[in-house]
Scaffold this motif. Sequence first.
Motif, PDB file in Angstrom:
ATOM      1  N   VAL A  13     -25.042  -5.381  10.432  1.00 32.47           N
ATOM      2  CA  VAL A  13     -25.011  -4.624   9.165  1.00 32.47           C
ATOM      3  C   VAL A  13     -23.417  -4.431   9.055  1.00 32.47           C
ATOM      4  CG1 VAL A  13     -25.266  -2.303   8.615  1.00 32.47           C
ATOM      5  CG2 VAL A  13     -26.836  -3.232  10.196  1.00 32.47           C
ATOM      6  N   VAL A  14     -23.049  -4.925   7.531  1.00 32.30           N
ATOM      7  CA  VAL A  14     -21.652  -4.806   7.115  1.00 32.30           C
ATOM      8  C   VAL A  14     -21.330  -3.555   6.471  1.00 32.30           C
ATOM      9  CG1 VAL A  14     -20.120  -6.073   5.575  1.00 32.30           C
ATOM     10  CG2 VAL A  14     -21.966  -7.089   6.679  1.00 32.30           C
ATOM     11  N   LEU A  15     -19.998  -3.131   6.944  1.00 34.16           N
ATOM     12  CA  LEU A  15     -19.483  -1.941   6.694  1.00 34.16           C
ATOM     13  C   LEU A  15     -18.314  -2.296   5.660  1.00 34.16           C
ATOM     14  CD1 LEU A  15     -19.023   1.385   6.929  1.00 34.16           C
ATOM     15  CD2 LEU A  15     -17.391   0.834   8.581  1.00 34.16           C
ATOM     16  N   CYS A  16     -18.339  -1.571   4.349  1.00 38.96           N
ATOM     17  CA  CYS A  16     -17.430  -1.856   3.540  1.00 38.96           C
ATOM     18  C   CYS A  16     -16.691  -0.386   3.144  1.00 38.96           C
ATOM     19  CB  CYS A  16     -18.132  -2.444   2.047  1.00 38.96           C
ATOM     20  SG  CYS A  16     -16.890  -2.218   0.758  1.00 38.96           S
ATOM     21  N   GLU A  17     -15.220  -0.563   3.435  1.00 45.75           N
ATOM     22  CA  GLU A  17     -14.695   0.827   3.092  1.00 45.75           C
ATOM     23  C   GLU A  17     -13.722   0.698   1.924  1.00 45.75           C
ATOM     24  OE1 GLU A  17     -13.093   2.492   7.306  1.00 45.75           O
ATOM     25  OE2 GLU A  17     -13.190   0.206   7.578  1.00 45.75           O
ATOM     26  N   LEU A  18     -14.116   1.370   0.968  1.00 44.46           N
ATOM     27  CA  LEU A  18     -13.460   1.385  -0.413  1.00 44.46           C
ATOM     28  C   LEU A  18     -12.467   2.570  -0.526  1.00 44.46           C
ATOM     29  CD1 LEU A  18     -12.539   0.207  -3.003  1.00 44.46           C
ATOM     30  CD2 LEU A  18     -14.727   1.238  -3.707  1.00 44.46           C
ATOM     31  N   LEU A  34      -7.208  10.441   4.289  1.00 41.52           N
ATOM     32  CA  LEU A  34      -5.922   9.893   4.553  1.00 41.52           C
ATOM     33  C   LEU A  34      -5.639   9.457   5.887  1.00 41.52           C
ATOM     34  CD1 LEU A  34      -3.001   9.817   3.460  1.00 41.52           C
ATOM     35  CD2 LEU A  34      -2.799  12.065   4.124  1.00 41.52           C
ATOM     36  N   THR A  35      -6.252   9.994   6.831  1.00 38.06           N
ATOM     37  CA  THR A  35      -5.987   9.612   8.089  1.00 38.06           C
ATOM     38  C   THR A  35      -6.776   8.139   8.424  1.00 38.06           C
ATOM     39  OG1 THR A  35      -6.335  11.715   9.260  1.00 38.06           O
ATOM     40  CG2 THR A  35      -6.894  10.100  10.511  1.00 38.06           C
ATOM     41  N   ARG A  36      -7.774   7.813   7.538  1.00 36.14           N
ATOM     42  CA  ARG A  36      -8.246   6.573   7.823  1.00 36.14           C
ATOM     43  C   ARG A  36      -7.404   5.436   7.100  1.00 36.14           C
ATOM     44  NH1 ARG A  36     -11.206   3.581  11.343  1.00 36.14           N
ATOM     45  NH2 ARG A  36     -12.414   2.194  10.308  1.00 36.14           N
ATOM     46  N   LEU A  37      -6.862   5.916   6.001  1.00 35.54           N
ATOM     47  CA  LEU A  37      -5.968   4.876   5.152  1.00 35.54           C
ATOM     48  C   LEU A  37      -4.557   4.652   6.130  1.00 35.54           C
ATOM     49  CD1 LEU A  37      -5.304   3.442   2.702  1.00 35.54           C
ATOM     50  CD2 LEU A  37      -4.180   5.348   1.785  1.00 35.54           C
ATOM     51  N   VAL A  38      -4.000   5.606   6.885  1.00 32.73           N
ATOM     52  CA  VAL A  38      -2.886   5.494   7.532  1.00 32.73           C
ATOM     53  C   VAL A  38      -3.503   4.537   8.783  1.00 32.73           C
ATOM     54  CG1 VAL A  38      -1.531   6.742   9.009  1.00 32.73           C
ATOM     55  CG2 VAL A  38      -2.000   7.761   6.883  1.00 32.73           C
ATOM     56  N   TYR A  39      -4.660   4.681   9.286  1.00 33.99           N
ATOM     57  CA  TYR A  39      -5.060   3.601  10.414  1.00 33.99           C
ATOM     58  C   TYR A  39      -5.009   2.335  10.069  1.00 33.99           C
ATOM     59  CZ  TYR A  39      -8.404   1.444  13.456  1.00 33.99           C
ATOM     60  OH  TYR A  39      -9.078   0.460  14.267  1.00 33.99           O
ATOM     61  N   TYR A  40      -5.055   1.796   8.607  1.00 31.62           N
ATOM     62  CA  TYR A  40      -5.074   0.573   8.100  1.00 31.62           C
ATOM     63  C   TYR A  40      -3.623   0.269   7.538  1.00 31.62           C
ATOM     64  CZ  TYR A  40     -10.114  -0.139   8.465  1.00 31.62           C
ATOM     65  OH  TYR A  40     -11.454  -0.677   8.983  1.00 31.62           O
ATOM     66  N   GLN A  41      -2.899   1.206   7.778  1.00 29.23           N
ATOM     67  CA  GLN A  41      -1.556   1.148   7.266  1.00 29.23           C
ATOM     68  C   GLN A  41      -1.341   0.937   5.912  1.00 29.23           C
ATOM     69  OE1 GLN A  41       0.039  -1.989   9.797  1.00 29.23           O
ATOM     70  NE2 GLN A  41       0.649  -0.473  11.518  1.00 29.23           N
ATOM     71  N   GLY A  42      -2.162   1.568   5.208  1.00 28.22           N
ATOM     72  CA  GLY A  42      -2.353   1.755   3.737  1.00 28.22           C
ATOM     73  C   GLY A  42      -1.268   2.655   3.169  1.00 28.22           C
ATOM     74  N   LEU A  43      -0.848   2.199   1.883  1.00 28.76           N
ATOM     75  CA  LEU A  43       0.132   3.182   1.221  1.00 28.76           C
ATOM     76  C   LEU A  43      -0.389   3.528  -0.237  1.00 28.76           C
ATOM     77  CD1 LEU A  43       3.413   1.322   2.070  1.00 28.76           C
ATOM     78  CD2 LEU A  43       2.589   3.399   2.927  1.00 28.76           C
ATOM     79  N   GLN A  44      -1.461   2.679  -0.829  1.00 29.07           N
ATOM     80  CA  GLN A  44      -1.827   3.110  -2.129  1.00 29.07           C
ATOM     81  C   GLN A  44      -3.336   2.628  -2.105  1.00 29.07           C
ATOM     82  OE1 GLN A  44       0.512   0.504  -4.469  1.00 29.07           O
ATOM     83  NE2 GLN A  44      -1.087  -1.061  -4.252  1.00 29.07           N
ATOM     84  N   VAL A  45      -4.009   3.104  -3.380  1.00 25.53           N
ATOM     85  CA  VAL A  45      -5.454   2.923  -3.699  1.00 25.53           C
ATOM     86  C   VAL A  45      -5.353   1.936  -4.778  1.00 25.53           C
ATOM     87  CG1 VAL A  45      -6.255   4.939  -2.468  1.00 25.53           C
ATOM     88  CG2 VAL A  45      -5.848   4.981  -4.977  1.00 25.53           C
ATOM     89  N   PRO A  46      -6.282   1.414  -5.324  1.00 24.82           N
ATOM     90  CA  PRO A  46      -7.491   0.820  -4.338  1.00 24.82           C
ATOM     91  C   PRO A  46      -7.061  -0.127  -3.023  1.00 24.82           C
ATOM     92  CG  PRO A  46      -7.662  -0.476  -6.236  1.00 24.82           C
ATOM     93  CD  PRO A  46      -6.378   0.483  -6.484  1.00 24.82           C
ATOM     94  N   LEU A  82      -9.590  -2.214  -0.238  1.00 18.74           N
ATOM     95  CA  LEU A  82     -11.028  -2.374   0.184  1.00 18.74           C
ATOM     96  C   LEU A  82     -10.940  -3.319   1.594  1.00 18.74           C
ATOM     97  CD1 LEU A  82     -13.870  -3.735  -2.041  1.00 18.74           C
ATOM     98  CD2 LEU A  82     -13.714  -4.709   0.097  1.00 18.74           C
ATOM     99  N   TRP A  83     -11.682  -2.558   2.421  1.00 20.34           N
ATOM    100  CA  TRP A  83     -11.895  -3.502   4.059  1.00 20.34           C
ATOM    101  C   TRP A  83     -13.391  -3.893   4.325  1.00 20.34           C
ATOM    102  CZ3 TRP A  83      -7.297  -4.017   7.165  1.00 20.34           C
ATOM    103  CH2 TRP A  83      -6.381  -3.553   6.584  1.00 20.34           C
ATOM    104  N   ARG A 136      -9.232  -7.198   5.378  1.00 19.30           N
ATOM    105  CA  ARG A 136      -8.951  -6.644   4.260  1.00 19.30           C
ATOM    106  C   ARG A 136      -8.906  -7.578   2.897  1.00 19.30           C
ATOM    107  NH1 ARG A 136      -2.730  -4.268   2.396  1.00 19.30           N
ATOM    108  NH2 ARG A 136      -3.293  -3.330   0.340  1.00 19.30           N
ATOM    109  N   HIS A 137      -9.728  -7.042   1.854  1.00 19.31           N
ATOM    110  CA  HIS A 137      -9.704  -7.773   0.728  1.00 19.31           C
ATOM    111  C   HIS A 137      -8.339  -7.887   0.192  1.00 19.31           C
ATOM    112  CE1 HIS A 137     -10.533  -8.864  -3.612  1.00 19.31           C
ATOM    113  NE2 HIS A 137     -11.915  -8.754  -3.206  1.00 19.31           N
ATOM    114  N   PRO A 138      -8.077  -9.326  -0.093  1.00 17.75           N
ATOM    115  CA  PRO A 138      -6.543  -9.328  -0.539  1.00 17.75           C
ATOM    116  C   PRO A 138      -6.247  -8.745  -1.704  1.00 17.75           C
ATOM    117  CG  PRO A 138      -7.738 -11.423  -0.916  1.00 17.75           C
ATOM    118  CD  PRO A 138      -8.729 -10.355  -0.155  1.00 17.75           C
ATOM    119  N   ASP A 139      -7.009  -8.515  -2.704  1.00 19.39           N
ATOM    120  CA  ASP A 139      -6.618  -8.222  -3.976  1.00 19.39           C
ATOM    121  C   ASP A 139      -7.710  -7.293  -4.843  1.00 19.39           C
ATOM    122  OD1 ASP A 139      -5.106  -7.272  -6.364  1.00 19.39           O
ATOM    123  OD2 ASP A 139      -5.019  -9.337  -7.173  1.00 19.39           O
ATOM    124  N   PRO A 140      -8.046  -6.066  -4.219  1.00 19.50           N
ATOM    125  CA  PRO A 140      -9.049  -5.257  -4.939  1.00 19.50           C
ATOM    126  C   PRO A 140      -8.906  -4.781  -6.323  1.00 19.50           C
ATOM    127  CG  PRO A 140      -8.229  -4.021  -3.564  1.00 19.50           C
ATOM    128  CD  PRO A 140      -7.328  -5.215  -3.501  1.00 19.50           C
TER     129      PRO A 140
END
Length: 277
Positions: free
Chosen positions: A22-27, A82-94, A96-97, A102-106
């Motif tokens: 079962v695939v999980l997509c996190e947007l 926000l906590t989840r975005l920080v887990y992935y070391q993300g700084l902006q939206v969108p 997609l994982w 990580r999707h290279p360019d969503p």
Amino acid sequence: YRQAIEKLAGKPPAEPPSGNRVVLCELFTSVRADPAIASEFSTAALQRRFGADRFIVVRFHPLAPAGRDTVGGDPLANGASLTRLVYYQGLQVPQLWLDGIRHPDPEGLLADLPSIHRYLSTAVEKRLASESVWTLKLFANESDGMLTVTAEATGKTPATESQRLRLLLVESHVSMPRAVNGVRRQDMVVRAQLDDSDGVESTDGVFAFDVQVKLDNIRKQLTDDLVRYERRQGMEFAEKPLDLKGLHVVGFVQDNTTREVLQAAIIKVTPKAKPSP
């Protein structure tokens, strides 16, 4: 919007992917982020095509990702996202994982939808066809505003020290008629993380977790997040979507070292059966 999703999804595959995964997509998205439109459409269409029980899409609305539409904010934003975005070391939206990859360019508008959808379709089909060594069992019900969740995860091999079980509380859809980017129906919105923010550790190589939480406590936390954000931005949201209806629990096993999601599952929160008189 729904008609466009159905057209993009097309018919379900005649032969569903054979794997047990079962695939999980996190947007990570925002009602103010125009560049999220293509990913919103594509993920919604793929979930319709493959079924929500095989392709789970959850949408995180971080409180204030750096440099992205902070003025006016997002009434669906919360600290858990926000906590989840920080887990992935993300700084902006969108962002997609897909199963922790990580999707290279969503980023994209409707004009970019064909290329993004082709990439995602191929990636999802490939992932669905693979096998997972993990099996998840979820149970969730609600009675008088009290949410009870039980989760178990077992693998063909014992869990490693870096693997964690994570649980999200998700609202099936929230109407957002004033969404700046035009996506006026937000599906599968993450409202809270039910485990510790670091995830649940295994015991003797397996995962087991039980939790009870008052929905009013979650609603209060969401309210506090919004009020705090309003105060910092010097503005006030015209709408505060806090109904918490159509709830689901999403569980998944993830490796903290590689970030790979090894298996996922979803269950609808049902009313607790009343004892017979």
